[in-house]
Design an enzyme around this catalytic site. Structure first.
Site, short mmCIF file in Angstrom:
data_model
loop_
_atom_site.label_atom_id
_atom_site.label_comp_id
_atom_site.label_asym_id
_atom_site.label_seq_id
_atom_site.Cartn_x
_atom_site.Cartn_y
_atom_site.Cartn_z
N HIS A 187 2.79 -4.63 7.49
CA HIS A 187 1.70 -4.74 7.49
C HIS A 187 1.21 -5.88 6.16
CE1 HIS A 187 1.67 -1.97 4.20
NE2 HIS A 187 0.49 -2.24 4.04
C1 UD1 Z 1 -4.67 -3.27 1.83
C2 UD1 Z 1 -4.09 -3.35 0.37
C3 UD1 Z 1 -2.80 -3.34 0.63
C4 UD1 Z 1 -2.16 -2.13 0.91
C5 UD1 Z 1 -2.97 -1.73 2.38
C6 UD1 Z 1 -2.61 -0.29 2.81
C7 UD1 Z 1 -5.27 -5.10 -0.86
C8 UD1 Z 1 -5.41 -6.62 -1.31
N1 UD1 Z 1 -4.44 -4.85 0.05
O1 UD1 Z 1 -4.21 -4.07 2.84
O2 UD1 Z 1 -1.89 -3.58 -0.78
O3 UD1 Z 1 -0.86 -2.01 1.27
O4 UD1 Z 1 -4.35 -2.03 2.31
O5 UD1 Z 1 -2.66 0.09 4.08
O6 UD1 Z 1 -6.05 -4.41 -1.35
N2 UD1 Z 1 -8.71 -3.37 8.95
C9 UD1 Z 1 -9.05 -2.51 9.84
N3 UD1 Z 1 -9.57 -1.40 9.56
C10 UD1 Z 1 -9.69 -1.01 8.39
C11 UD1 Z 1 -9.36 -1.73 7.40
C12 UD1 Z 1 -8.93 -3.06 7.85
O7 UD1 Z 1 -8.98 -2.90 11.26
O8 UD1 Z 1 -10.05 0.12 8.21
C13 UD1 Z 1 -8.14 -4.70 9.36
C14 UD1 Z 1 -9.30 -5.88 9.15
O9 UD1 Z 1 -8.84 -6.65 10.45
C15 UD1 Z 1 -9.03 -6.61 7.95
C16 UD1 Z 1 -7.72 -6.37 7.90
O10 UD1 Z 1 -7.19 -4.99 8.55
O11 UD1 Z 1 -9.41 -7.63 7.87
C17 UD1 Z 1 -7.23 -6.27 6.52
O12 UD1 Z 1 -7.72 -5.31 5.60
P1 UD1 Z 1 -7.73 -5.40 4.15
O13 UD1 Z 1 -8.51 -4.23 3.43
O14 UD1 Z 1 -8.34 -6.69 3.52
O15 UD1 Z 1 -6.01 -5.21 3.57
P2 UD1 Z 1 -4.99 -4.51 4.22
O16 UD1 Z 1 -4.19 -5.37 4.94
O17 UD1 Z 1 -5.75 -2.98 4.85
N1 UDP Z 2 1.16 6.32 6.76
C1 UDP Z 2 0.65 6.99 7.58
N2 UDP Z 2 0.84 6.84 8.75
C2 UDP Z 2 1.11 5.57 9.41
C3 UDP Z 2 1.80 4.73 8.22
C4 UDP Z 2 1.99 5.15 6.98
O1 UDP Z 2 0.26 8.26 7.53
O2 UDP Z 2 1.07 5.31 10.77
C5 UDP Z 2 1.35 6.74 5.45
C6 UDP Z 2 2.71 6.79 4.65
O3 UDP Z 2 3.04 8.14 4.88
C7 UDP Z 2 2.23 6.40 3.30
C8 UDP Z 2 1.11 5.50 3.27
O4 UDP Z 2 0.64 5.65 4.66
O5 UDP Z 2 2.00 7.63 2.57
C9 UDP Z 2 1.77 4.13 2.99
O6 UDP Z 2 0.44 3.44 3.35
P1 UDP Z 2 0.68 1.59 3.51
O7 UDP Z 2 2.00 1.45 4.09
O8 UDP Z 2 -0.53 1.38 4.49
O9 UDP Z 2 0.30 1.13 2.28
P2 UDP Z 2 1.27 0.72 1.03
O10 UDP Z 2 1.85 1.73 0.64
O11 UDP Z 2 2.20 -0.29 1.43
O12 UDP Z 2 0.25 0.24 0.09
#
Ligand code: UD1
Ligand code: UDP
Length: 387
Positions: A211
């Site tokens: 992601h």
């Molecule tokens: C964010 C964090 C990343 C983390 C991830 C965990 C930053 C810069 N990035 O990335 O470090 O690994 O969270 O999962 O803070 N969206 C949805 N539903 C939601 C949230 C997001 O559909 O509830 C979609 C939207 O299209 C949005 C995109 O995801 O534009 C990106 O969301 P964003 O909060 O910008 O960053 P993440 O990719 O989730």
């Molecule tokens: N996770 C979850 N369901 C999923 C994928 C990930 O519960 O389908 C949990 C996973 O166990 C871990 C956390 O989400 O604790 C990791 O989050 P993510 O990969 O979104 O973010 P990152 O750690 O890269 O910031």
């Protein structure tokens, strides 16, 4: 043992899936000790499967304040959070603001507090990928340099902080992800029906998560990592299950990228189902930070689909291999890691990180010797199994 006053009030700021999971042990420790806190949710994650499902499953109190910022560009999203968090801090006048990890919510919580001269406690301080193109790296570095308390998971991360000359107090606590995994792995084994639901057998499938912006926001990179994982599946006969993050799904749709047939895309999972898949997969392919850590803790070999990692400890102990994105490298790394015995030590602590964090905030002296655990994944047992 010396004790000072418990902070009058703590504000906990979170906003994304990993922050909810990794803050859960800290929140529970506050509740157990009757330490008052105000929980602020920025609303960075808002889809039920990235947000509410974790509050319910981890039995967390509902946020006291919800800022509902939603998705936007980094600047606009962070600005909206700063404005909302500042209002809360002016109102609550806390002694300390706790933030976790490296997201935009983490950055906003720390900056808003620092500008008001409120102490910042950074949970999971000191991680470095040394890749400044990653938004997470900028966030981590900035937060560490405004924090008063740096709760760092390992000796390695403590050294990074020392080398950078941070001004705050560094405490090696272990990572709260170990607390969370120990508290829930047995519950997941007992209660999750995900293997049956997906008709999967332990050891006969691989898990994929991808992601990160640097991978999925570029069609060529996203195609390349999917191709590598699919080629590995063809070679070894393992099916691959990919619980997809909404960001990745929206990029697939936008770019018109087709996922190869060897990879089964499913909706994001709740924590128990995800832990169950992580602990029974033959191998995990991932670009997630938390998944690298959890696989190391659970004894599942991991291949990281990136060129850098801020979790090098997983590689040093032999639990993880950095593959990059080239399909041939992904296949080679997968072949190297498949079947690897989980005889490594867990570098992220003994599952008592939340206790140490609360002890440090109240200046109770506890032993930090076991913050770097020497148990192997096969020896781990839940220290506090929640039923
Ligand atoms: C964010 C964090 C990343 C983390 C991830 C965990 C930053 C810069 N990035 O990335 O470090 O690994 O969270 O999962 O803070 N969206 C949805 N539903 C939601 C949230 C997001 O559909 O509830 C979609 C939207 O299209 C949005 C995109 O995801 O534009 C990106 O969301 P964003 O909060 O910008 O960053 P993440 O990719 O989730
Ligand atoms: N996770 C979850 N369901 C999923 C994928 C990930 O519960 O389908 C949990 C996973 O166990 C871990 C956390 O989400 O604790 C990791 O989050 P993510 O990969 O979104 O973010 P990152 O750690 O890269 O910031």
């Amino acid at each position: 043992m010396t004790a000072r006053e418990t902070p009058e009030s703590i504000v906990v700021v979170l906003g994304t899936r990993p922050e909810i999971i990794k803050f859960a042990p800290v929140i529970r420790e506050c509740l157990a000790r009757d330490v008052p806190f105000t929980l602020v949710h920025t609303g960075q994650h808002y889809s039920r499967e990235l947000d509410r499902v974790f509050f319910e499953q981890l039995d967390l109190p509902a946020p006291d304040v919800h800022l509902d910022v939603g998705s936007d560009s980094h600047g606009r999203q962070t600005a909206a959070m700063l404005e909302g968090i500042e209002d809360v801090l002016v109102d609550v006048e806390p002694d300390v603001v706790l933030v976790q990890g490296d997201t935009n919510s983490t950055l906003a919580g720390a900056l808003a507090a620092a500008k008001l001269n409120v102490d910042v406690g950074h949970v999971e301080a000191g991680l470095r990928s040394f890749d400044r193109e990653m938004p997470e790296e900028t966030n981590r570095v900035v937060v560490d340099h405004v924090a008063e308390y740096l709760f760092t998971p390992t000796e390695e991360t403590r050294l990074y902080l020392e080398r950078e000359g941070v001004a705050g107090q560094v405490v090696v606590t272990g990572n709260t992800v170990v607390d969370a995994v120990y508290q829930y792995a047995d519950v997941a084994a007992e209660k999750s029906t995900v293997l049956d639901d997906l008709e999967l057998s332990p050891g006969e499938f691989c898990l994929l998560t991808a992601h990160r912006a640097e991978n999925v926001d570029h069609p060529d990179r996203f195609r390349s990592l999917l191709a590598g994982v699919a080629q590995f599946a063809d070679l070894t006969g393992h099916e691959v299950v990919y619980p997809i993050h909404p960001r990745a799904q929206s990029r697939l749709d936008e770019f018109g990228v087709d996922v190869p047939d060897e990879i089964r895309v499913i909706d994001p999972l709740d924590f128990l189902d995800f832990l169950r898949l992580e602990s029974t997969a033959a191998l995990a392919f991932t670009d997630s930070g938390g998944v690298q850590e959890e696989c190391c803790i659970l004894g599942t070999p991991c291949v990281t689909l990136r060129y850098t990692t801020e979790r090098p400890e997983t590689v040093y102990v032999g639990a993880n291999c950095l593959a990059g994105l080239d399909p041939a490298d992904v296949v080679a790394a997968g072949s190297l890691m498949l079947g690897k015995q989980p005889d490594w030590t867990i570098p992220f602590g003994d599952g008592r990180a939340a206790e140490r964090i609360l002890d440090a905030l109240t200046e109770v002296e506890t032993d930090t010797d076991t913050a770097a655990a020497t148990v192997t994944p096969t020896e781990t047992t839940a220290t506090e199994t929640l039923q």
